[in-house]
Design a protein around this motif. Structure first.
Motif, PDB file in Angstrom:
ATOM      1  N   ILE A   1      51.304   3.288  50.181  1.00  0.00           N
ATOM      2  CA  ILE A   1      51.459   4.274  51.256  1.00  0.00           C
ATOM      3  C   ILE A   1      52.665   5.142  50.941  1.00  0.00           C
ATOM      4  CG2 ILE A   1      51.916   4.624  53.708  1.00  0.00           C
ATOM      5  CD1 ILE A   1      50.489   2.002  54.252  1.00  0.00           C
ATOM      6  N   ASN A   2      52.451   6.446  50.968  1.00  0.00           N
ATOM      7  CA  ASN A   2      53.524   7.390  50.657  1.00  0.00           C
ATOM      8  C   ASN A   2      53.809   8.285  51.862  1.00  0.00           C
ATOM      9  OD1 ASN A   2      52.571   8.069  47.163  1.00  0.00           O
ATOM     10  ND2 ASN A   2      53.467   6.275  48.100  1.00  0.00           N
ATOM     11  N   VAL A   3      55.053   8.264  52.295  1.00  0.00           N
ATOM     12  CA  VAL A   3      55.486   9.129  53.394  1.00  0.00           C
ATOM     13  C   VAL A   3      56.495  10.127  52.833  1.00  0.00           C
ATOM     14  CG1 VAL A   3      56.624   9.230  55.644  1.00  0.00           C
ATOM     15  CG2 VAL A   3      55.190   7.244  55.063  1.00  0.00           C
ATOM     16  N   ALA A   4      56.236  11.408  53.035  1.00  0.00           N
ATOM     17  CA  ALA A   4      57.143  12.463  52.552  1.00  0.00           C
ATOM     18  C   ALA A   4      57.905  13.045  53.733  1.00  0.00           C
ATOM     19  CB  ALA A   4      56.322  13.561  51.874  1.00  0.00           C
ATOM     20  N   ILE A   5      59.222  13.062  53.636  1.00  0.00           N
ATOM     21  CA  ILE A   5      60.030  13.714  54.679  1.00  0.00           C
ATOM     22  C   ILE A   5      60.873  14.800  54.017  1.00  0.00           C
ATOM     23  CG2 ILE A   5      61.748  13.444  56.507  1.00  0.00           C
ATOM     24  CD1 ILE A   5      60.919  10.630  56.919  1.00  0.00           C
ATOM     25  N   ASP A   6      60.603  16.035  54.374  1.00  0.00           N
ATOM     26  CA  ASP A   6      61.380  17.150  53.841  1.00  0.00           C
ATOM     27  C   ASP A   6      62.130  17.835  54.975  1.00  0.00           C
ATOM     28  OD1 ASP A   6      60.569  17.261  50.991  1.00  0.00           O
ATOM     29  OD2 ASP A   6      58.563  17.495  51.853  1.00  0.00           O
ATOM     30  N   GLY A   7      63.154  18.586  54.585  1.00  0.00           N
ATOM     31  CA  GLY A   7      63.904  19.341  55.587  1.00  0.00           C
ATOM     32  C   GLY A   7      65.254  19.737  55.040  1.00  0.00           C
ATOM     33  N   PRO A   8      65.979  20.574  55.792  1.00  0.00           N
ATOM     34  CA  PRO A   8      67.269  21.064  55.313  1.00  0.00           C
ATOM     35  C   PRO A   8      68.354  19.987  55.364  1.00  0.00           C
ATOM     36  CG  PRO A   8      66.859  21.822  57.546  1.00  0.00           C
ATOM     37  CD  PRO A   8      65.606  21.129  57.109  1.00  0.00           C
ATOM     38  N   ALA A   9      69.473  20.275  54.698  1.00  0.00           N
ATOM     39  CA  ALA A   9      70.601  19.347  54.655  1.00  0.00           C
ATOM     40  C   ALA A   9      71.076  19.006  56.067  1.00  0.00           C
ATOM     41  CB  ALA A   9      71.749  19.985  53.886  1.00  0.00           C
ATOM     42  N   GLY A  10      71.303  17.718  56.317  1.00  0.00           N
ATOM     43  CA  GLY A  10      71.899  17.302  57.582  1.00  0.00           C
ATOM     44  C   GLY A  10      70.928  17.196  58.744  1.00  0.00           C
ATOM     45  N   ALA A  11      69.623  17.278  58.486  1.00  0.00           N
ATOM     46  CA  ALA A  11      68.647  17.182  59.586  1.00  0.00           C
ATOM     47  C   ALA A  11      68.473  15.731  60.044  1.00  0.00           C
ATOM     48  CB  ALA A  11      67.306  17.762  59.161  1.00  0.00           C
ATOM     49  N   GLY A  12      69.061  14.793  59.304  1.00  0.00           N
ATOM     50  CA  GLY A  12      68.956  13.378  59.679  1.00  0.00           C
ATOM     51  C   GLY A  12      67.937  12.641  58.832  1.00  0.00           C
ATOM     52  N   LYS A  13      67.434  13.291  57.786  1.00  0.00           N
ATOM     53  CA  LYS A  13      66.374  12.683  56.970  1.00  0.00           C
ATOM     54  C   LYS A  13      66.763  11.287  56.479  1.00  0.00           C
ATOM     55  CE  LYS A  13      66.139  15.845  53.731  1.00  0.00           C
ATOM     56  NZ  LYS A  13      67.179  16.816  54.080  1.00  0.00           N
ATOM     57  N   SER A  14      67.953  11.181  55.872  1.00  0.00           N
ATOM     58  CA  SER A  14      68.280   9.910  55.218  1.00  0.00           C
ATOM     59  C   SER A  14      68.514   8.796  56.239  1.00  0.00           C
ATOM     60  CB  SER A  14      69.468  10.057  54.275  1.00  0.00           C
ATOM     61  OG  SER A  14      70.597  10.432  54.991  1.00  0.00           O
ATOM     62  N   SER A  15      69.249   9.064  57.323  1.00  0.00           N
ATOM     63  CA  SER A  15      69.502   7.996  58.308  1.00  0.00           C
ATOM     64  C   SER A  15      68.201   7.527  58.937  1.00  0.00           C
ATOM     65  CB  SER A  15      70.417   8.476  59.432  1.00  0.00           C
ATOM     66  OG  SER A  15      71.453   9.237  58.921  1.00  0.00           O
ATOM     67  N   ILE A  16      67.342   8.497  59.267  1.00  0.00           N
ATOM     68  CA  ILE A  16      66.073   8.159  59.915  1.00  0.00           C
ATOM     69  C   ILE A  16      65.159   7.420  58.940  1.00  0.00           C
ATOM     70  CG2 ILE A  16      63.975   9.131  60.938  1.00  0.00           C
ATOM     71  CD1 ILE A  16      65.774  11.467  61.950  1.00  0.00           C
ATOM     72  N   ALA A  17      65.050   7.956  57.722  1.00  0.00           N
ATOM     73  CA  ALA A  17      64.155   7.336  56.729  1.00  0.00           C
ATOM     74  C   ALA A  17      64.624   5.921  56.391  1.00  0.00           C
ATOM     75  CB  ALA A  17      64.094   8.205  55.481  1.00  0.00           C
ATOM     76  N   LYS A  18      65.940   5.737  56.319  1.00  0.00           N
ATOM     77  CA  LYS A  18      66.485   4.403  56.020  1.00  0.00           C
ATOM     78  C   LYS A  18      66.115   3.424  57.133  1.00  0.00           C
ATOM     79  CE  LYS A  18      70.569   4.989  53.734  1.00  0.00           C
ATOM     80  NZ  LYS A  18      71.992   5.270  53.730  1.00  0.00           N
ATOM     81  N   ALA A  19      66.324   3.845  58.377  1.00  0.00           N
ATOM     82  CA  ALA A  19      66.051   2.955  59.516  1.00  0.00           C
ATOM     83  C   ALA A  19      64.560   2.623  59.591  1.00  0.00           C
ATOM     84  CB  ALA A  19      66.517   3.622  60.811  1.00  0.00           C
ATOM     85  N   VAL A  20      63.706   3.637  59.460  1.00  0.00           N
ATOM     86  CA  VAL A  20      62.260   3.411  59.624  1.00  0.00           C
ATOM     87  C   VAL A  20      61.697   2.620  58.438  1.00  0.00           C
ATOM     88  CG1 VAL A  20      60.020   4.535  59.896  1.00  0.00           C
ATOM     89  CG2 VAL A  20      62.020   5.481  61.050  1.00  0.00           C
ATOM     90  N   SER A  21      62.179   2.885  57.234  1.00  0.00           N
ATOM     91  CA  SER A  21      61.645   2.139  56.090  1.00  0.00           C
ATOM     92  C   SER A  21      62.039   0.668  56.187  1.00  0.00           C
ATOM     93  CB  SER A  21      62.072   2.759  54.760  1.00  0.00           C
ATOM     94  OG  SER A  21      63.452   2.862  54.692  1.00  0.00           O
ATOM     95  N   ALA A  22      63.231   0.387  56.706  1.00  0.00           N
ATOM     96  CA  ALA A  22      63.628  -1.022  56.881  1.00  0.00           C
ATOM     97  C   ALA A  22      62.686  -1.698  57.886  1.00  0.00           C
ATOM     98  CB  ALA A  22      65.074  -1.111  57.352  1.00  0.00           C
ATOM     99  N   GLU A  23      62.343  -0.994  58.959  1.00  0.00           N
ATOM    100  CA  GLU A  23      61.448  -1.573  59.974  1.00  0.00           C
ATOM    101  C   GLU A  23      60.043  -1.805  59.428  1.00  0.00           C
ATOM    102  OE1 GLU A  23      61.217  -0.001  63.977  1.00  0.00           O
ATOM    103  OE2 GLU A  23      63.180   0.937  63.691  1.00  0.00           O
TER     104      GLU A  23
END
Ligand code: DC
Length: 224
Positions: A4-26
């Motif tokens: 399963i591949n989830v792509a999250i794109d967006g500008p710097a500082g939109a919260g991509k990494s914090s959100i992706a880290k939290a959701v991928s751990a879950e």
């Protein structure tokens, strides 16, 4: 087995990494921060004083790689772990510049695709849904106002000594947005089939809940 591949794109500082880290751990997925790859190239170029016109031919010596240690991503130049060294404003700006060079993007392309072929991933970046994983199961375009993104970054950096002021961070963000959206190769833009999520006014928990819900809906509860 299909991953399963989830792509999250967006500008710097939109919260991509914090959100992706939290959701991928879950969800038990691997979180891949592709910006770290571009930052590692920028560090290589900066440390070796390589002029832009010589970058393409020097990439063979860069030896950029990702390792997942205890589930957490670390980025390497050769056998040197540079995961912390790449997090400076100087390298942010250098990465924004060098990532517009087509040879740099081509050099990092296969590294990203291979990880996604072999693992369930949430991969964040600028061109994941449009170029790197055009067939991703889920595509999200995450954004927030430039002022809110600058304020988030300011709060993060203000805990460290010698941090830049809010106005400086905001102008850096605006400059990087402009570079990322206007470069010729793989510019930052929303894929046609991406879900737009604006996190202005939302905290990490709220944003993560929205993203998790979208992923579960689009993947029938996480089944490939
Ligand atoms: O996400 P980040 O701020 O760590 O990314 C650093 C730079 O790398 C950013 O200015 C744009 C570039 N980048 C890119 O061009 N494509 C990606 N998939 C990820 C990052």
């Amino acid at each position: 087995m299909k991953t399963i591949n989830v792509a999250i794109d967006g500008p710097a500082g939109a919260g991509k990494s914090s959100i992706a880290k939290a959701v991928s751990a879950e969800l038990g997925y691997i979180y891949v921060d592709t910006g770290a790859l571009y930052r590692a190239v920028a560090l290589f170029v900066t440390e070796n004083n390589i002029p832009d016109e010589d970058i393409a031919e020097s990439l063979g010596k860069a030896e950029v790689s990702l390792k997942f240690i205890g589930g957490a991503q670390r980025v390497f130049l050769g056998d040197r772990d540079v995961s912390d060294l790449i997090r400076t404003p100087e390298i942010s700006m250098a990465a924004s510049r060098t990532s517009s060079i087509p040879a740099v993007r081509a050099y990092l392309f296969e590294t990203q695709q291979k990880i996604a072929r072999e693992n369930n991933v949430i991969m964040d970046g600028r061109d994941i849904g449009t170029v790197v994983l055009p067939n991703a199961d889920v595509k999200i375009f995450l954004t927030a106002s430039a002022e809110e993104r600058a304020m988030r970054r300011y709060k993060e950096l203000s805990e460290k000594p010698g941090c830049p002021c809010y106005e400086e961070i905001l102008s850096d963000i605006i400059e990087r947005d402009h570079n990322d959206m206007n470069r010729k190769t793989a510019p930052l833009k929303q894929a046609e089939d991406a879900v737009l999520v604006d996190t202005t006014g939302m905290n990490l928990e709220e944003s993560s809940a929205v993203i998790k819900k979208i992923i579960l809906e689009k993947t029938n509860g996480g089944e490939a």
